[in-house]
Design an enzyme around this catalytic site. Structure first.
Site, PDB file in Angstrom:
ATOM      1  N   LYS B 161       0.826  -1.216   0.000  1.00 22.42           N
ATOM      2  CA  LYS B 161       0.000   0.000   0.000  1.00 22.42           C
ATOM      3  C   LYS B 161       0.863   1.271   0.000  1.00 22.42           C
ATOM      4  CE  LYS B 161      -3.728   2.492   1.788  1.00 22.42           C
ATOM      5  NZ  LYS B 161      -5.077   2.595   1.283  1.00 22.42           N
ATOM      6  N   MET B 475     -16.244 -36.953 -16.767  1.00 21.71           N
ATOM      7  CA  MET B 475     -14.976 -37.616 -17.073  1.00 21.71           C
ATOM      8  C   MET B 475     -14.558 -38.550 -15.944  1.00 21.71           C
ATOM      9  SD  MET B 475     -12.779 -38.186 -19.328  1.00 21.71           S
ATOM     10  CE  MET B 475     -12.439 -36.989 -20.616  1.00 21.71           C
TER      11      MET B 475
END
Lengths: 163, 561
Positions: B161, B475
């Protein structure tokens, strides 16, 4: 690994935070092995030298070198094994030194041309420098007398210059 | 000129040509967002940071440029990890900016602090923590350079920051110079000469191309090489579109779900000319029988790809485009003899393999998923950009949509991320606003990032989602059917949302087909409806993807329909 040989790698890297973890992470993440590892800054403060000993077969050592080269912070990878090079390792051995063993310990120190760097009522601390084999040899001789603890540096090495 | 870190970042992004950013704001990146809002860079507000990275990935692939993300620290950063890992496996150029707590708080276990540089070290091409505003500009330039050059990949830049808030006297960074990073682009001529001799001598050659060909923008050169030498071509999943999928020399995809002829050609060829591939286990199956009759040439920009999994006769380190250009140039004056005659027995054999075991399915009373993809191909005239989720939907899309052009098939190939397709489609649609973009999805995987429907609606992006809805994690169910005696452990999605209503709830349109005769009309309606659309196709529940090579078996041991 069946035909895994010892390889000594000398790696020049940017002297920046996190570089060592990139190297060690590469080895652990890809299942390569590290026998020993030594790192310190070179005469150029922005460059560090990593001396790394690993065991690997031909295909793996090729991968290790390529993968190291691929790391963005790695400047150069040399394999020392296969060319003439000097290698040294140091060990500090704290050995129990009862009066009846003192003479024998000092004799061993003398034979191996190493030195006692700390003495106490009950111990000697011995500094030994040499090849891995030499260090292994003195350790096996002192073992029966009683080794309290040891600290080994791992191998450092450089190419020999052509004569 | 005095600038804050945030201002420097936006300035540098514009200099790098960034037009679109995918992101999600948070505490430590408010200052950057504040500056971003003032610029003309378009920000796409996703609904989850994973979506931001996949969208940037889709954007990068469809545009051929670099994808950019901006997220906050802590959870914002950790949510990007799957997306980054996927881009890393597929070598997609991304730059991901993460916010970080102020430098003086790093290591204090501050609120929303996480060591994202440590976390992403093994799944980025490189990453940076910027500790001083003075280093920001140089770092951003290096990040873009690393992401897009050599073998591309994701780069993460962590910006505390205070670095974005601090104002400094700005000095423009010079060109990027890195002593430790210089990828080899130009191939070694002597190696190429060896390749040329092998091509001349080969009787049963195959070209095997991968994602590297697309990344280096070399499909044209590849096609030229194949035509000049009359060598048939197969590709990896990532390489689909590197060679026209409708060309007579096209063999289809290789590997676990590759075509019979592609796998048989690989097993029987005498020259296997590989370009921009990494011999993934889904391609090779059992490695010691892989292309075992062939001399193998391997061209790749990344030396670590070469001889990693497969021993190689002639390695060539170099950029695919440079290398193929050079090879084509070298071939110009070369007499290859009567190629029609020379190749006939080999191409006849391949044709015979194709005729005996083509890709096949039978459309009866219940919708077959393959049929949906085939109809989609017909109706979009093969021109759509297809993204996929992962699993059966991905394989059917790869098998039944034929890609003539690169950058039209966008899938999470290496990492196999469910939830990839929808955000990737959003990114692709932003890169190519005039294209039809379709996410071929399963009912399981679409739910992993379904929240991005809101992004599509908010940004009015007309992405189309085709759900092949079989009520299973298909699958895995297929593996259970074939290798676990049909013990369907936890693969049945017993409850799913009504996808049509869900689309409507998001403000999109939804359609459903439950019978084969409805497929075409639903596709037509869905594709022609403006805005985002979900099309739900209720398909055969226990359909399998064939051919299939069981994991670890030789690729010639295919289970066929």
């Amino acid at each position: 690994m069946l035909d895994a040989d010892k390889h000594v790698l000398s790696i020049l890297v940017e002297n920046q935070p996190g570089v060592l973890s990139r190297i060690s992470g590469l080895f652990s993440g890809r299942g390569f092995n590290i026998e020993s590892l030594c790192v310190a800054v070179t005469t150029d403060p922005t460059v560090s030298r990593v001396t790394l000993v690993t065991k690997a077969d031909q295909m793996i050592i090729e991968q290790i070198k390529k993968q190291l080269n691929k790391l963005i912070n790695v400047i150069k990878v040399h394999e020392l094994t296969g060319s003439p090079f000097v290698e040294r390792e140091m060990v500090l051995i704290k050995v129990h030194a009862k009066p009846e063993h003192r003479a024998e310990i000092l004799r061993t120190v003398d034979i191996f041309r190493c030195k006692v760097v700390d003495v106490g009522a009950e111990h000697y601390t011995i500094e030994v420098t040499g090849t891995e084999e030499k260090l292994d040899a003195i350790l096996s001789l002192l073992k029966p007398i009683g080794i309290k603890e040891i600290a080994r540096t791992g191998v450092i090495a450089l190419f020999r210059e052509p004569k | 000129m005095e600038l804050t870190g945030a201002q420097i970042l936006i300035k540098l992004l514009k200099e790098e040509g960034v037009k679109t950013i995918f992101g999600y704001p948070g505490g430590v990146v408010i200052d950057i967002y504040d500056e971003l809002m003032k610029s003309d860079i378009r920000h796409i507000l996703v609904r989850h940071e994973q979506g931001a990275v996949h969208a940037a990935d889709g954007y990068a692939r469809a545009s051929g440029g670099v994808g950019v993300c901006l997220v906050t620290s802590g959870p914002g950063a950790t949510n990007t990890v799957t997306g980054i890992a996927s881009a890393y496996m597929d070598s997609i150029p991304l730059v991901v900016f993460t916010g970080q707590v102020p430098v003086h708080l790093i290591g204090n276990d501050a609120f929303q602090e996480v060591d994202i540089v440590g976390i992403t070290r093994p799944c980025t091409k490189h990453n940076f923590l910027v500790k001083r505003t003075e280093d920001l500009a140089k770092t951003v330039k290096e990040a873009f350079h690393i992401a897009r050059s050599g073998r591309p990949g994701p780069v993460l830049v962590d910006i505390p920051k205070n670095v974005s808030v601090t104002k400094i006297k700005y000095k423009a960074p010079g060109p990027v110079k890195m002593r430790s990073y210089n990828p080899t682009c130009n191939p070694n001529k002597r190696q190429l000469q060896k390749v040329l001799e092998l091509i001349k001598a080969a009787e049963r050659p195959v070209i095997f191309a991968g994602g590297g060909v697309i990344l280096s923008k070399a499909p044209e050169e590849l096609t030229k090489l194949a035509k000049r030498t009359q060598i048939p071509v197969t590709t990896t999943l990532m390489g689909l579109g590197a060679f026209p999928g409708t060309d007579p020399l096209w063999l289809g995809m290789i590997g676990m779900h590759g075509t019979y002829r592609a796998n048989m050609s690989t097993a029987h060829c005498d020259l296997f000319l590989s370009v921009g591939v990494r011999f993934d286990d889904r391609v090779t199956g059992k490695t010691d029988t892989f292309a075992s009759q062939a001399k193998i040439v391997h061209i790749d920009i990344d030396p670590t790809s070469i001889r990693k999994n497969i021993p190689v006769t002639v390695p060539v380190v170099g950029d695919c485009k440079c290398t193929l250009e050079e090879l084509n140039r070298m071939l110009e004056g070369v007499d290859l003899g009567d190629l029609d005659k020379k190749r006939k027995p080999w191409l006849d054999q391949i044709q015979a393999w194709k005729d005996t075991k083509p890709l096949a399915y039978e459309q009866k009373d219940i919708i077959k998923p393959q049929y949906v993809v085939e109809k989609l191909y017909e109706l979009t005239e093969g021109k759509a950009i297809i993204t996929t989720e992962v699993g059966q939907n991905q394989m059917w899309a790869a098998q039944y949509y034929h890609f003539d052009k690169p950058n039209h098939f966008i899938t999470s190939g290496g990492l196999g991320v469910m939830g990839f397709g929808l955000p990737a489609a959003i990114g692709a649609q932003l890169a190519c606003p005039d294209h039809i973009v379709v996410d071929v999805a399963g009912d399981g995987s679409i739910q992993m990032n379904i929240q991005e429907m809101a992004t599509a609606v908010q940004c009015n992006l007309p992405v189309k989602v085709v759900i092949l809805n079989n009520g299973y994690l298909g699958m895995v169910r297929q593996w259970q059917q074939l290798f676990y005696d049909k013990r369907y452990a936890c693969t049945c999605m017993e409850h799913a949302p009504d996808f049509v209503k869900l689309a409507e709830a998001y403000g999109a349109s939804g359609f459903r087909a439950t019978k084969p005769e409805e497929v075409e009309s639903v596709l037509k309606k869905g594709l022609s409806t403006p805005g985002p659309v979900i099309m739900d196709f209720v398909v055969e529940k226990e359909e399998c993807v064939y051919p299939m090579v069981p994991a670890g078996a030789p690729i010639t041991e295919m289970l066929l329909v």
